[in-house]
Design an enzyme around this catalytic site. Structure first.
Site: not given
Ligand code: DGL
Length: 265
Positions: A73, A187
């Site tokens: 993330c 993301c």
């Molecule tokens: N998957 C997460 C990232 O790589 C973000 C998603 C969210 O906003 O929670 O930033």
């Protein structure tokens, strides 16, 4: 030797990173945790988000006893890697915006970065641009909607093309006759939208997904070599922090990555 990995994200976008880890290390024992109770991370203020993740990670590490943690993330990695590393004597492999490879690949020197609002605001992200993309015009786009739209697609819900296009359009710009030619998927949810992104993009661009590089980093940190293609996959488990049941489409997706959906993390 087989590794025990905790792979973590706010949702199931982190499966884009897990997919690459699975290709190289099918025998790894995987616990995948989606902090859906707190999703999306993108709109949280930095201080409470950091506190929340540090506390949750303490509980998860105690429960799963991993050899390493993959923070799949960007919104979390650009914030909490230093406190996590200070607290726990195990490796943490993060996911941060792939600005360096994008700047190297761009011919027009106009690069878009699609991220959450949190990642867009981080000093960490600004520093990456200052260090690796000074010769590029970088358009940072923070979207509150794109990760939830990706979750909806992964849950099997219908998502309108117009909604996706509206989120990515600001990354497509023209500067002194040169157009955006490279876009960073900053993301981990966004690679699951790649077909839709390509379909609605105002013009063709190269999309940068760092997942494979992160998987390589996992191997190198743990001094492991990639297992031969076709090696049997060890079944892992995925957990939701909300304790909600997994949707059927999510369970099918988890199964593709050798995971079964378990009860509360
Ligand atoms: N998957 C997460 C990232 O790589 C973000 C998603 C969210 O906003 O929670 O930033």
């Amino acid at each position: 030797m087989t590794a025990r990995l905790l792979v973590f994200d706010s949702g199931i976008g982190g499966l884009s990173v897990l997919r690459e880890i699975r290709r190289k290390l099918p025998s790894a024992e995987i616990a995948y945790v989606a902090d859906d109770a707190a999703f999306p991370y993108g709109d949280w203020d930095a201080a409470p988000l950091s506190e929340h993740i540090v506390a949750l990670m303490g509980r998860l590490i105690e429960r799963f006893r991993p050899d390493a943690v993959v923070i799949a993330c960007n919104t979390a990695s650009t914030l909490v890697l230093p406190p996590l590393r200070a607290l726990h004597p195990i490796p943490f492999i993060g996911t941060v915006p792939a600005i360096k490879p994008a700047a190297e690949r761009s011919k027009s020197h106009v690069v878009g970065v699609l991220a959450t609002p949190g990642t867009m605001k981080r000093d960490y992200t600004r520093e990456l641009i200052r260090s690796f993309a000074t010769d590029c015009h970088v358009r940072l786009v923070g979207s509150s909607e794109l990760a939830p739209l990706a979750e909806a697609v992964m849950r099997g819900d219908a998502v309108d093309d117009g909604a996706i296009r509206a989120e990515i359009e600001p990354a497509f710009i023209e500067v002194e006759g040169r157009r955006t030619d490279t876009i960073v998927l900053a993301c981990t949810h966004y690679p699951f939208l790649i077909d839709r992104l390509e379909a609605v993009a105002p013009w063709p661009v190269g999309w940068i997904d760092p997942a494979e590089a992160i998987a390589r980093r996992v191997l190198s940190v743990l001094s492991l070599t990639a297992e031969p293609a076709g090696s049997p996959m060890v079944e892992g488990q995925a957990f939701l922090t909300s304790g909600k049941p997994w949707a059927p489409a999510q369970l099918r997706l988890l199964a593709q990555f050798g995971l079964s959906g378990s009860v509360r993390a």
